[in-house]
Design a protein around this motif. Structure first.
Motif, PDB file in Angstrom:
ATOM      1  N   THR A 214      -4.834   5.871  -1.394  1.00 17.00           N
ATOM      2  CA  THR A 214      -4.168   4.649  -0.954  1.00 17.00           C
ATOM      3  C   THR A 214      -3.312   4.906   0.279  1.00 17.00           C
ATOM      4  O   THR A 214      -3.326   4.121   1.231  1.00 17.00           O
ATOM      5  CB  THR A 214      -3.311   4.075  -2.097  1.00 17.00           C
TER       6      THR A 214
ATOM      7  N   GLY B 228      -8.717  -3.943   0.780  1.00 16.97           N
ATOM      8  CA  GLY B 228      -8.800  -2.579   1.281  1.00 16.97           C
ATOM      9  C   GLY B 228      -7.602  -2.230   2.139  1.00 16.97           C
ATOM     10  O   GLY B 228      -6.515  -2.764   1.942  1.00 16.97           O
TER      11      GLY B 228
ATOM     12  N   ASP C 221     -10.275   4.626   6.551  1.00 15.17           N
ATOM     13  CA  ASP C 221     -11.365   3.645   6.469  1.00 15.17           C
ATOM     14  C   ASP C 221     -11.498   2.871   7.777  1.00 15.17           C
ATOM     15  O   ASP C 221     -12.608   2.693   8.297  1.00 15.17           O
ATOM     16  CB  ASP C 221     -11.119   2.650   5.325  1.00 15.17           C
TER      17      ASP C 221
ATOM     18  N   SER D 142     -10.360   3.120   0.250  1.00  8.41           N
ATOM     19  CA  SER D 142      -9.165   2.412  -0.208  1.00  8.41           C
ATOM     20  C   SER D 142      -9.439   1.397  -1.310  1.00  8.41           C
ATOM     21  O   SER D 142      -8.634   1.267  -2.229  1.00  8.41           O
ATOM     22  CB  SER D 142      -8.457   1.760   0.968  1.00  8.41           C
ATOM     23  N   ARG D 143     -10.548   0.699  -1.244  1.00  6.87           N
ATOM     24  CA  ARG D 143     -10.853  -0.253  -2.324  1.00  6.87           C
ATOM     25  C   ARG D 143     -11.149   0.474  -3.627  1.00  6.87           C
ATOM     26  O   ARG D 143     -10.736   0.039  -4.700  1.00  6.87           O
ATOM     27  CB  ARG D 143     -12.021  -1.152  -1.932  1.00  6.87           C
TER      28      ARG D 143
ATOM     29  N   ARG E 120       0.821  -1.207   0.000  1.00  8.90           N
ATOM     30  CA  ARG E 120       0.000   0.000   0.000  1.00  8.90           C
ATOM     31  C   ARG E 120       0.859   1.263   0.000  1.00  8.90           C
ATOM     32  O   ARG E 120       0.614   2.197  -0.766  1.00  8.90           O
ATOM     33  CB  ARG E 120      -0.918  -0.022   1.218  1.00  8.90           C
TER      34      ARG E 120
END
Length: 176
Positions: A104, A154, A161, A110-111, A33
């Protein structure tokens, strides 16, 4: 004691091993990530600050790049679409990379950010790096594959999130 049964003396070691594996699994996608987020932020900023890139023609321009890859791309019509307004397309890619990278890194939607990264990488693979031979010389396919675990999982840790989910969980628990 039956053969193979563990005594209570071994339980702390088993729990420690399990806890370590659970922690490792929980944080496993964090390096990916961070790498993808930093890379996409850098790519977007680099395009926006490159004096040659955001032009319809000229050395190093998005327009010349698109014309150079048009006949070797998997989907020439996609390149033709970009060539209708190469500067607009350049800004769309750069701003998309910036949004994906920031989303990100901070773990916000995030997804969705990862899906955006996968779509950008797929479009670049099908156009710019499609003719790379052998295929592993082109990095866009590898980026596409790298985004997929983040699309699925995610950002479960160190993310907005996760903070939002936690906050919602605390609120719903207070209603009991």
């Amino acid at each position: 004691m039956a053969h193979g049964m563990r005594t209570d003396a071994h339980t702390p070691y088993l729990d420690e091993g399990r806890a370590w594996r659970d922690t490792a699994a929980r944080y496993a996608l964090l390096p990916l990530r961070v790498f993808l987020g930093v890379t996409f932020v850098y790519a977007g900023v680099d395009k926006l600050t490159d004096s040659a890139f955001m032009h319809a023609s000229g050395s190093g321009s998005i327009g010349d790049l698109m014309r150079a890859v048009r006949d070797s791309s998997a989907i020439p019509a996609m390149v033709d679409l970009a060539l209708k307004n190469p500067v607009g397309f350049g800004y769309a890619i750069a701003l998309g990379e910036l949004a994906v990278g920031i989303g990100t890194l901070v773990g916000l939607l995030s997804r969705l950010a990862a899906l955006g990264g996968a779509l950008i990488s797929m479009s670049l693979w099908l156009t710019v790096s499609w003719a790379s031979s052998p295929y592993y010389y082109g990095n866009d396919l590898a980026y596409l594959m790298a985004w997929l675990p983040l699309v699925l999982a995610g950002a479960p840790v160190f993310s907005l999130d996760a903070a939002i989910r936690s906050r919602r969980g605390n609120r719903s628990g207070a209603d009991w």
